[in-house]
Design a protein around this motif. Structure first.
Motif, PDB file in Angstrom:
ATOM      1  N   LYS A  81       0.845  -1.188   0.000  1.00  0.00           N
ATOM      2  CA  LYS A  81       0.000   0.000   0.000  1.00  0.00           C
ATOM      3  C   LYS A  81       0.886   1.246   0.000  1.00  0.00           C
ATOM      4  O   LYS A  81       2.031   1.193   0.448  1.00  0.00           O
ATOM      5  CB  LYS A  81      -0.876   0.003   1.259  1.00  0.00           C
ATOM      6  N   PRO A  82       0.361   2.366  -0.481  1.00  0.00           N
ATOM      7  CA  PRO A  82       1.157   3.604  -0.460  1.00  0.00           C
ATOM      8  C   PRO A  82       1.686   3.936   0.935  1.00  0.00           C
ATOM      9  O   PRO A  82       2.792   4.468   1.061  1.00  0.00           O
ATOM     10  CB  PRO A  82       0.167   4.670  -0.951  1.00  0.00           C
ATOM     11  N   GLU A  83       0.935   3.601   1.970  1.00  0.00           N
ATOM     12  CA  GLU A  83       1.400   3.893   3.335  1.00  0.00           C
ATOM     13  C   GLU A  83       2.554   3.003   3.780  1.00  0.00           C
ATOM     14  O   GLU A  83       3.115   3.213   4.855  1.00  0.00           O
ATOM     15  CB  GLU A  83       0.241   3.788   4.334  1.00  0.00           C
ATOM     16  N   ASP A  84       2.923   2.011   2.977  1.00  0.00           N
ATOM     17  CA  ASP A  84       4.109   1.199   3.275  1.00  0.00           C
ATOM     18  C   ASP A  84       5.387   1.886   2.789  1.00  0.00           C
ATOM     19  O   ASP A  84       6.493   1.407   3.060  1.00  0.00           O
ATOM     20  CB  ASP A  84       4.007  -0.177   2.612  1.00  0.00           C
ATOM     21  N   THR A  85       5.233   2.986   2.058  1.00  0.00           N
ATOM     22  CA  THR A  85       6.393   3.724   1.563  1.00  0.00           C
ATOM     23  C   THR A  85       7.244   4.217   2.718  1.00  0.00           C
ATOM     24  O   THR A  85       6.751   4.881   3.630  1.00  0.00           O
ATOM     25  CB  THR A  85       5.934   4.920   0.704  1.00  0.00           C
ATOM     26  N   ALA A  86       8.522   3.848   2.692  1.00  0.00           N
ATOM     27  CA  ALA A  86       9.439   4.213   3.776  1.00  0.00           C
ATOM     28  C   ALA A  86      10.837   3.703   3.456  1.00  0.00           C
ATOM     29  O   ALA A  86      11.020   2.913   2.521  1.00  0.00           O
ATOM     30  CB  ALA A  86       8.976   3.603   5.104  1.00  0.00           C
ATOM     31  N   MET A  87      11.787   4.144   4.259  1.00  0.00           N
ATOM     32  CA  MET A  87      13.094   3.513   4.259  1.00  0.00           C
ATOM     33  C   MET A  87      13.006   2.338   5.224  1.00  0.00           C
ATOM     34  O   MET A  87      12.531   2.502   6.358  1.00  0.00           O
ATOM     35  CB  MET A  87      14.166   4.505   4.725  1.00  0.00           C
ATOM     36  N   TYR A  88      13.440   1.178   4.777  1.00  0.00           N
ATOM     37  CA  TYR A  88      13.376  -0.025   5.589  1.00  0.00           C
ATOM     38  C   TYR A  88      14.780  -0.380   6.080  1.00  0.00           C
ATOM     39  O   TYR A  88      15.735  -0.419   5.293  1.00  0.00           O
ATOM     40  CB  TYR A  88      12.784  -1.176   4.784  1.00  0.00           C
ATOM     41  N   TYR A  89      14.859  -0.653   7.395  1.00  0.00           N
ATOM     42  CA  TYR A  89      16.131  -0.946   8.035  1.00  0.00           C
ATOM     43  C   TYR A  89      16.104  -2.327   8.686  1.00  0.00           C
ATOM     44  O   TYR A  89      15.104  -2.725   9.286  1.00  0.00           O
ATOM     45  CB  TYR A  89      16.425   0.076   9.135  1.00  0.00           C
ATOM     46  N   CYS A  90      17.218  -3.000   8.592  1.00  0.00           N
ATOM     47  CA  CYS A  90      17.430  -4.248   9.315  1.00  0.00           C
ATOM     48  C   CYS A  90      18.146  -3.919  10.624  1.00  0.00           C
ATOM     49  O   CYS A  90      18.997  -3.022  10.672  1.00  0.00           O
ATOM     50  CB  CYS A  90      18.283  -5.171   8.453  1.00  0.00           C
ATOM     51  N   ALA A  91      17.790  -4.639  11.694  1.00  0.00           N
ATOM     52  CA  ALA A  91      18.391  -4.378  12.996  1.00  0.00           C
ATOM     53  C   ALA A  91      18.636  -5.682  13.733  1.00  0.00           C
ATOM     54  O   ALA A  91      17.917  -6.664  13.539  1.00  0.00           O
ATOM     55  CB  ALA A  91      17.487  -3.477  13.833  1.00  0.00           C
ATOM     56  N   ALA A  92      19.635  -5.654  14.602  1.00  0.00           N
ATOM     57  CA  ALA A  92      19.937  -6.799  15.465  1.00  0.00           C
ATOM     58  C   ALA A  92      20.035  -6.307  16.898  1.00  0.00           C
ATOM     59  O   ALA A  92      20.598  -5.240  17.160  1.00  0.00           O
ATOM     60  CB  ALA A  92      21.238  -7.466  15.042  1.00  0.00           C
ATOM     61  N   GLN A 129      22.105   0.184   6.758  1.00  0.00           N
ATOM     62  CA  GLN A 129      22.018   1.514   6.149  1.00  0.00           C
ATOM     63  C   GLN A 129      20.636   1.809   5.573  1.00  0.00           C
ATOM     64  O   GLN A 129      20.304   2.963   5.304  1.00  0.00           O
ATOM     65  CB  GLN A 129      23.075   1.661   5.061  1.00  0.00           C
ATOM     66  N   GLY A 130      19.847   0.778   5.368  1.00  0.00           N
ATOM     67  CA  GLY A 130      18.492   0.981   4.878  1.00  0.00           C
ATOM     68  C   GLY A 130      18.332   0.775   3.390  1.00  0.00           C
ATOM     69  O   GLY A 130      19.288   0.906   2.623  1.00  0.00           O
ATOM     70  N   THR A 131      17.117   0.466   2.984  1.00  0.00           N
ATOM     71  CA  THR A 131      16.771   0.337   1.569  1.00  0.00           C
ATOM     72  C   THR A 131      15.384   0.955   1.378  1.00  0.00           C
ATOM     73  O   THR A 131      14.489   0.749   2.192  1.00  0.00           O
ATOM     74  CB  THR A 131      16.815  -1.135   1.118  1.00  0.00           C
ATOM     75  N   GLN A 132      15.228   1.724   0.317  1.00  0.00           N
ATOM     76  CA  GLN A 132      14.000   2.491   0.103  1.00  0.00           C
ATOM     77  C   GLN A 132      12.929   1.642  -0.579  1.00  0.00           C
ATOM     78  O   GLN A 132      13.208   0.952  -1.561  1.00  0.00           O
ATOM     79  CB  GLN A 132      14.293   3.728  -0.746  1.00  0.00           C
ATOM     80  N   VAL A 133      11.722   1.741  -0.055  1.00  0.00           N
ATOM     81  CA  VAL A 133      10.551   1.121  -0.675  1.00  0.00           C
ATOM     82  C   VAL A 133       9.545   2.227  -0.970  1.00  0.00           C
ATOM     83  O   VAL A 133       9.177   2.989  -0.071  1.00  0.00           O
ATOM     84  CB  VAL A 133       9.917   0.065   0.260  1.00  0.00           C
ATOM     85  N   THR A 134       9.123   2.309  -2.211  1.00  0.00           N
ATOM     86  CA  THR A 134       8.153   3.320  -2.628  1.00  0.00           C
ATOM     87  C   THR A 134       6.985   2.631  -3.304  1.00  0.00           C
ATOM     88  O   THR A 134       7.176   1.876  -4.257  1.00  0.00           O
ATOM     89  CB  THR A 134       8.786   4.332  -3.585  1.00  0.00           C
ATOM     90  N   VAL A 135       5.783   2.884  -2.801  1.00  0.00           N
ATOM     91  CA  VAL A 135       4.572   2.278  -3.344  1.00  0.00           C
ATOM     92  C   VAL A 135       3.685   3.393  -3.880  1.00  0.00           C
ATOM     93  O   VAL A 135       3.273   4.284  -3.131  1.00  0.00           O
ATOM     94  CB  VAL A 135       3.828   1.467  -2.279  1.00  0.00           C
ATOM     95  N   SER A 136       3.382   3.334  -5.152  1.00  0.00           N
ATOM     96  CA  SER A 136       2.554   4.357  -5.769  1.00  0.00           C
ATOM     97  C   SER A 136       1.123   3.857  -5.929  1.00  0.00           C
ATOM     98  O   SER A 136       0.875   2.669  -6.126  1.00  0.00           O
ATOM     99  CB  SER A 136       3.126   4.747  -7.129  1.00  0.00           C
ATOM    100  N   SER A 137       0.202   4.813  -5.871  1.00  0.00           N
ATOM    101  CA  SER A 137      -1.222   4.446  -5.960  1.00  0.00           C
ATOM    102  C   SER A 137      -1.702   4.409  -7.397  1.00  0.00           C
ATOM    103  O   SER A 137      -1.011   4.824  -8.311  1.00  0.00           O
ATOM    104  CB  SER A 137      -2.049   5.437  -5.150  1.00  0.00           C
TER     105      SER A 137
END
Length: 125
Positions: free
Chosen positions: A86-97, A117-125
């Motif tokens: 969904k568009p609201e899932d748009t964010a920078m996604y980070y892995c953590a330990a 460092q993160g990876t960008q996810v962009t969801v368009s409507s």
């Protein structure tokens, strides 16, 4: 030394799928590995967590039934399969330990001290 490297982000249309991967090494066997996300102007929030030792998982309510976290032992990665985006899932996604004091706290940001460092996810409507 803990090392976390994310990959797999990108741009998709609503309803699409993406698979994020976190190459993880150096973490303690009792650690939790988790995915967090942060949208512009918002707090970083926990999305999903996994304890590699026993496979226990936890998800934030907004992604239940759509996202799945898993461990690929052969490749030493922790993956986040995302469907029904969904568009609201748009964010920078980070892995953590980290080692949350209580298992129920495995989606709380301050329980983690090692981050990718993160990876960008962009969801368009």
């Amino acid at each position: 030394q803990v090392r976390l490297v994310e990959s797999g982000g990108g741009s998709v249309q609503a309803g699409g799928s993406l698979r994020l991967s976190c190459a993880a090494s150096g973490y303690d066997e009792s650690s939790s590995l988790a995915w967090f996300r942060q949208a512009p102007g918002k707090e970083r929030e926990g999305v999903a967590s996994l304890y590699p030792g026993d496979g226990a998982t936890r998800y934030t309510d907004s992604v239940k039934g759509r996202f799945s976290i898993s461990q690929n032992s052969a490749e030493n990665t922790v993956d986040l399969q995302m469907t029904g985006l969904k568009p609201e899932d748009t964010a920078m996604y980070y892995c953590a330990a980290g080692r949350p004091l209580v298992r129920n706290w495995s989606l709380i940001r301050d329980q983690y001290h090692d981050w990718g460092q993160g990876t960008q996810v962009t969801v368009s409507s």
